[in-house]
Design an enzyme around this catalytic site. Structure first.
Site, PDB file in Angstrom:
ATOM      1  N   ASP A  74      -1.566  -2.675 -10.302  1.00  0.00           N
ATOM      2  CA  ASP A  74      -2.447  -3.764  -9.897  1.00  0.00           C
ATOM      3  C   ASP A  74      -3.752  -3.739 -10.679  1.00  0.00           C
ATOM      4  OD1 ASP A  74      -4.614  -2.449  -7.589  1.00  0.00           O
ATOM      5  OD2 ASP A  74      -2.841  -1.297  -8.145  1.00  0.00           O
ATOM      6  N   TYR A 125       0.951   9.499  -3.967  1.00  0.00           N
ATOM      7  CA  TYR A 125      -0.129   8.569  -3.658  1.00  0.00           C
ATOM      8  C   TYR A 125      -0.813   8.177  -4.961  1.00  0.00           C
ATOM      9  CZ  TYR A 125       0.747   9.126   1.269  1.00  0.00           C
ATOM     10  OH  TYR A 125       1.357   9.125   2.487  1.00  0.00           O
ATOM     11  N   ASN A 163      -7.869   4.196 -10.529  1.00  0.00           N
ATOM     12  CA  ASN A 163      -7.703   5.644 -10.346  1.00  0.00           C
ATOM     13  C   ASN A 163      -6.285   6.130 -10.626  1.00  0.00           C
ATOM     14  OD1 ASN A 163     -10.389   6.115  -9.719  1.00  0.00           O
ATOM     15  ND2 ASN A 163     -10.068   5.724  -7.547  1.00  0.00           N
ATOM     16  N   HIS A 188      -2.132  -2.993  -3.699  1.00  0.00           N
ATOM     17  CA  HIS A 188      -2.079  -1.741  -4.451  1.00  0.00           C
ATOM     18  C   HIS A 188      -0.640  -1.311  -4.750  1.00  0.00           C
ATOM     19  CE1 HIS A 188      -5.070   0.800  -6.087  1.00  0.00           C
ATOM     20  NE2 HIS A 188      -5.036   1.798  -5.235  1.00  0.00           N
ATOM     21  N   TYR A 199       1.867   0.986   3.412  1.00  0.00           N
ATOM     22  CA  TYR A 199       1.346   0.440   2.159  1.00  0.00           C
ATOM     23  C   TYR A 199       2.310  -0.529   1.461  1.00  0.00           C
ATOM     24  CZ  TYR A 199      -1.777   4.376   2.842  1.00  0.00           C
ATOM     25  OH  TYR A 199      -2.670   5.267   3.380  1.00  0.00           O
ATOM     26  N   ASN A 241      -3.747   7.878  -6.436  1.00  0.00           N
ATOM     27  CA  ASN A 241      -4.736   8.590  -7.241  1.00  0.00           C
ATOM     28  C   ASN A 241      -4.196   9.822  -7.955  1.00  0.00           C
ATOM     29  OD1 ASN A 241      -6.426   6.620  -6.318  1.00  0.00           O
ATOM     30  ND2 ASN A 241      -7.708   7.972  -5.093  1.00  0.00           N
TER      31      ASN A 241
END
Length: 187
Positions: free
Chosen positions: A91, A64, A112, A19, A14, A66
């Site tokens: 973001d 992570y 989220n 994100h 990632y 969320n």
């Protein structure tokens, strides 16, 4: 003391995605201030620096995206940080790529990670820096878009915005959020 939390997802998969602009901003500040962000605490990686007379903790939640609020909320409560001394960087698909929007407080919108942070803190009364990554093309799934590896012009635009976001975070600590909003919210 201030906490600057950049939202993102841990791991190399990632690292260079839309994100992860929050993590990228923390990395930019860490490099500028020569501080490693490698201390594991409260489900995040942290590093602490001095900016003038202020102690500033840089944070990359490792939960992570969320579940970002688990880390941010724990740190705010553990260090007894006033919410106006928490800055969250993340973001935003509703802003054009490369544009910044700095706010003194607000809701989570559709993000989220921010929903998790706002829920964990019981409200959104903290400054935030939103980095525009643009809306996904109609044929794309949102998750695929924000988790796509950046390249070419999109990468250049986002990296330039990350540098501006780092500058804005530093300015909030030094000069306050109102002055920073006046200087940086130009689009």
């Amino acid at each position: 003391m201030y906490i600057i939390a950049g939202l993102g997802n841990p791991g190399p998969r990632y690292a260079n995605t839309r994100h992860n602009v929050g993590f990228m901003t923390i990395d930019a500040l860490a490099e500028k201030w020569s501080v490693p962000v490698d201390r594991s605490e409260h489900q995040g990686l942290t590093g602490t620096a001095r900016l003038g007379s202020e102690k500033v903790m840089l944070v990359k939640p490792q939960t992570y995206m969320n579940e970002s609020g688990r880390c941010v909320g724990e740190l705010v409560r553990f260090y007894k940080i006033d919410l106006d001394h928490l800055i969250v960087v993340y973001d935003d698909i509703d802003l054009d790529p490369g544009h910044l929007r700095i706010r003194k407080k607000g809701g989570a919108g559709t993000h989220n990670g921010m929903k998790s942070v706002v829920a964990s803190l019981g409200g959104g009364d903290f400054p935030r820096i939103r980095i525009g990554v643009g809306a996904q093309p109609p044929q794309w799934d949102l998750a695929d878009y924000v988790l796509e590896n950046l390249s070419g012009d999109a990468e250049k635009t986002i990296k330039a915005a990350v540098e501006q976001a780092a500058k804005a975070a530093e300015m909030i600590v030094k000069d306050g959020v109102d002055l920073t909003m006046n200087r940086m919210n130009v689009h």
